[in-house]
Design a protein around this motif. Structure first.
Motif, short mmCIF file in Angstrom:
data_model
loop_
_atom_site.label_atom_id
_atom_site.label_comp_id
_atom_site.label_asym_id
_atom_site.label_seq_id
_atom_site.Cartn_x
_atom_site.Cartn_y
_atom_site.Cartn_z
N ILE A 1 -7.95 10.42 47.58
CA ILE A 1 -8.81 11.06 46.57
C ILE A 1 -8.97 12.54 46.89
CG2 ILE A 1 -11.16 11.11 45.63
CD1 ILE A 1 -11.30 8.08 46.30
N THR A 2 -8.88 13.38 45.89
CA THR A 2 -9.13 14.81 46.08
C THR A 2 -10.54 14.99 46.62
OG1 THR A 2 -7.63 15.40 44.27
CG2 THR A 2 -9.26 17.05 44.93
N PHE A 3 -10.65 15.69 47.74
CA PHE A 3 -11.91 15.70 48.49
C PHE A 3 -12.24 17.11 48.96
CE2 PHE A 3 -14.29 15.08 52.52
CZ PHE A 3 -15.35 14.31 52.05
N TYR A 4 -13.51 17.50 48.74
CA TYR A 4 -13.99 18.80 49.20
C TYR A 4 -15.22 18.59 50.08
CZ TYR A 4 -11.30 20.88 45.30
OH TYR A 4 -10.33 21.27 44.41
N GLU A 5 -15.28 19.33 51.17
CA GLU A 5 -16.46 19.31 52.03
C GLU A 5 -16.65 20.71 52.59
OE1 GLU A 5 -18.55 16.63 55.52
OE2 GLU A 5 -16.40 16.44 55.19
N GLY A 6 -17.87 21.23 52.44
CA GLY A 6 -18.14 22.58 52.93
C GLY A 6 -17.60 23.67 52.03
N LYS A 7 -17.15 23.31 50.84
CA LYS A 7 -16.55 24.28 49.93
C LYS A 7 -17.50 24.75 48.84
CE LYS A 7 -12.39 24.30 51.80
NZ LYS A 7 -12.62 23.41 52.95
N GLY A 8 -18.68 24.10 48.74
CA GLY A 8 -19.65 24.55 47.74
C GLY A 8 -20.22 23.43 46.90
N VAL A 9 -20.95 23.84 45.87
CA VAL A 9 -21.64 22.91 44.99
C VAL A 9 -20.65 22.28 44.00
CG1 VAL A 9 -23.57 22.63 43.40
CG2 VAL A 9 -23.69 24.36 45.20
N CYS A 10 -20.81 20.99 43.75
CA CYS A 10 -19.81 20.23 43.01
C CYS A 10 -19.43 20.86 41.67
CB CYS A 10 -20.27 18.78 42.81
SG CYS A 10 -21.83 18.58 41.92
N HIS A 11 -20.39 21.30 40.89
CA HIS A 11 -20.07 21.80 39.55
C HIS A 11 -19.35 23.14 39.61
CE1 HIS A 11 -22.32 18.44 38.24
NE2 HIS A 11 -23.45 18.91 38.69
N GLN A 12 -19.71 23.97 40.57
CA GLN A 12 -19.00 25.23 40.72
C GLN A 12 -17.55 24.98 41.13
OE1 GLN A 12 -19.97 28.17 39.85
NE2 GLN A 12 -18.33 29.42 40.70
N ILE A 13 -17.33 24.05 42.05
CA ILE A 13 -15.97 23.70 42.48
C ILE A 13 -15.17 23.14 41.32
CG2 ILE A 13 -14.63 22.11 43.91
CD1 ILE A 13 -16.76 22.46 46.07
N MET A 14 -15.79 22.28 40.53
CA MET A 14 -15.09 21.70 39.38
C MET A 14 -14.70 22.78 38.38
SD MET A 14 -14.59 18.44 39.70
CE MET A 14 -14.29 17.92 38.01
N MET A 15 -15.60 23.72 38.12
CA MET A 15 -15.29 24.79 37.18
C MET A 15 -14.19 25.69 37.71
SD MET A 15 -17.08 24.32 34.45
CE MET A 15 -17.13 25.89 33.59
N GLU A 16 -14.24 26.00 38.98
CA GLU A 16 -13.23 26.89 39.57
C GLU A 16 -11.85 26.25 39.62
OE1 GLU A 16 -16.18 29.33 42.68
OE2 GLU A 16 -14.64 27.96 43.45
N SER B 1 -20.21 28.59 46.08
CA SER B 1 -18.93 28.08 46.57
C SER B 1 -18.39 28.99 47.66
CB SER B 1 -17.91 27.97 45.44
OG SER B 1 -17.47 29.25 45.03
N LEU B 2 -17.40 28.49 48.37
CA LEU B 2 -16.77 29.29 49.41
C LEU B 2 -16.12 30.53 48.83
CD1 LEU B 2 -16.00 29.58 52.39
CD2 LEU B 2 -13.96 28.18 51.92
N SER B 3 -15.51 30.41 47.66
CA SER B 3 -14.88 31.58 47.04
C SER B 3 -15.92 32.63 46.68
CB SER B 3 -14.07 31.17 45.81
OG SER B 3 -14.91 30.67 44.79
N VAL B 4 -17.11 32.20 46.23
CA VAL B 4 -18.19 33.13 45.93
C VAL B 4 -18.66 33.79 47.24
CG1 VAL B 4 -20.56 33.37 45.10
CG2 VAL B 4 -18.94 31.90 43.86
N TYR B 5 -18.80 33.00 48.28
CA TYR B 5 -19.21 33.50 49.59
C TYR B 5 -18.24 34.58 50.08
CZ TYR B 5 -21.15 33.17 54.36
OH TYR B 5 -21.75 33.44 55.56
N GLU B 6 -16.94 34.28 50.00
CA GLU B 6 -15.93 35.21 50.47
C GLU B 6 -15.92 36.50 49.66
OE1 GLU B 6 -12.65 32.05 52.29
OE2 GLU B 6 -12.52 32.68 50.19
N GLN B 7 -16.11 36.39 48.34
CA GLN B 7 -16.15 37.58 47.50
C GLN B 7 -17.39 38.42 47.80
OE1 GLN B 7 -13.76 38.67 45.54
NE2 GLN B 7 -14.91 40.49 44.93
#
Length: 418
Positions: A92-107, A329-335
């Motif tokens: 299963i596609t799995f994310y942990e530590g990457k951010g909030v579920c809805h933000q990850i889904m949108m991204e 999300s992690l991408s938001v954090y990095e930006q």
């Protein structure tokens, strides 16, 4: 009779030419999202209640650990391990530590025209991309997971025609809180909230997510926005193409139509203990706060952090206030790190945290104690939502939350500068 956006998406998923409100249709799901709030319960039912457990299409599943990150207790650690192990075993596609579920889904996942079930009530956020997202419980999620199908009662649709442009210093968060205050917490019960009009074009994708995300607080089954150039540009920038682009027909039937003048919206605060208990922020001015929170799936994107950092730059968080800043999300954090925003927050005395639900969820990071007051960009302000049952939560925009963190009491960014 024509169809609304919601009806067209359901008709596509049901394989029929047309549907109407009140119909019940069996539909094929495009995606299924679940997070660590309830996935361990789904796994227990899968392992212990099914005679022939199997997954219909593992490629449609996305599981995300976001509610308690890192784990706050042995019990949480065990439930997350169960989720982690099951996802690994089944691919299963799995994310942990990457951010909030809805933000990850949108991204990374949502496409216009899709019908998506999420084991979280704010799945309606996906309507910002023209997808029918709706929250379900873990039993309905399990059924869809093992069959690939579910049933949907076609909702009536409320139409919100947006006109003009939001004034300077007023945000999409203020817009949706105004609408919820206007129609009430039950004003859209099991209805779709559809947004269109010339004013929609003035809203960024971040704005649109903030609006759709909070529609469930008016009882909505889902929220939807017309797909336009803003949608398609954002989608292409994230490497995806639409499944289908729908707009409502000219002769579609709406249960009610609202015309919203964006220019009339002002900074808003939702007072305890209900999201529809709204007032202009200036009417709540002076309420002392103990904590401020900038984050969540509603207002934790880079645009929100930019707003907060611009207000906070060169200033200090009030010495009696804890200001939690949590990128979505992690991408938001990095930006935000790249732009120097996180340094601005930390230099001012804010606490910058890893991407997760944090105090919006109210079970671990930053919970507030008895008698304490929080001003938050989170999604809910119900009694006990952010900690002790005798605490108080006010909801507001990133600008109002940040200004209040500086002042030590509820205030607006404009008032702070006066």
């Amino acid at each position: 009779m024509g169809m609304t956006i919601a009806e067209k998406i359901i008709a596509r998923a049901a394989g029929v030419d047309s549907v109407k409100p009140g119909d019940i249709h069996t539909v094929e799901l495009d995606q299924l999202m679940s997070n660590d709030g309830t996935t361990h319960l789904t796994i227990d039912m899968y392992n212990n209640k099914l005679k022939h457990p199997h997954i219909a299409d593992v490629s449609k599943l996305v599981w995300i650990v976001d509610h308690n990150v890192p784990a706050d207790s042995p019990k949480t650690a065990a439930s997350q391990k169960k989720m982690r192990d099951f996802a690994r075993e089944h691919g299963i596609t799995f994310y942990e530590g990457k951010g909030v579920c809805h933000q990850i889904m949108m991204e990374n996942h949502v496409r216009p025209g899709e019908l998506i079930f999420g084991a979280d009530s704010h799945t309606c956020a996906y309507g910002a991309l023209g997808a029918f997202g709706t929250g379900v419980g873990c039993t309905d999620y399990l059924y869809a997971m093992v069959t690939g199908h579910s049933w949907v009662l076609v909702p009536e649709t409320l139409r919100f025609n947006l006109h003009g442009k939001l004034p300077e210093g007023v945000y999409a968060r203020d817009l949706i809180l105004t609408i919820i205050g206007q129609i009430g917490a039950n004003g859209a019960n099991y209805k779709a909230m559809e947004f269109a009009g010339d004013g929609l074009k003035t809203l960024t994708m971040s704005d649109r997510i903030a609006v759709c995300n909070l529609c469930v607080e008016a009882g909505a089954k889902t929220a939807l926005m017309e797909v336009d150039d803003v949608t398609l540009d954002w989608l292409h920038a994230h490497g995806r193409e639409p499944k289908a682009c729908f707009t409502s027909d000219a002769d579609a039937n709406f249960s009610a139509v609202y015309d919203i003048d964006l220019g009339s919206i002002v900074p808003i605060v939702a007072k305890p203990h209900f999201v529809d208990n709204v007032c202009p922020a200036k009417e709540a001015a002076g309420v002392r706060i103990d904590e401020a929170f900038l984050g969540s799936c509603n207002n934790g994107r880079i645009e929100d952090l930019r707003v907060g950092a611009a207000i906070l730059k060169g200033k200090k968080v009030h010495p009696l206030v804890r200001f939690l800043v949590v990128p979505a999300s992690l991408s938001v954090y990095e930006q935000a790190l790249k732009e120097g925003l996180l340094k601005i927050f930390m230099d001012a005395g804010a606490i910058v945290m890893n991407p997760n639900c944090s105090v919006c969820w109210g079970s671990c990071q930053g919970v507030i104690g008895e008698g304490e007051t929080l001003i938050s960009t989170g999604t809910r302000n119900f009694k006990g939502r952010a900690g002790h049952k005798d605490s108080f939560v006010y909801l507001a925009s990133a600008a109002t939350v940040t200004a209040s963190a500086i002042a030590g009491e509820i205030t607006t960014a404009d008032a702070l500068c006066q």
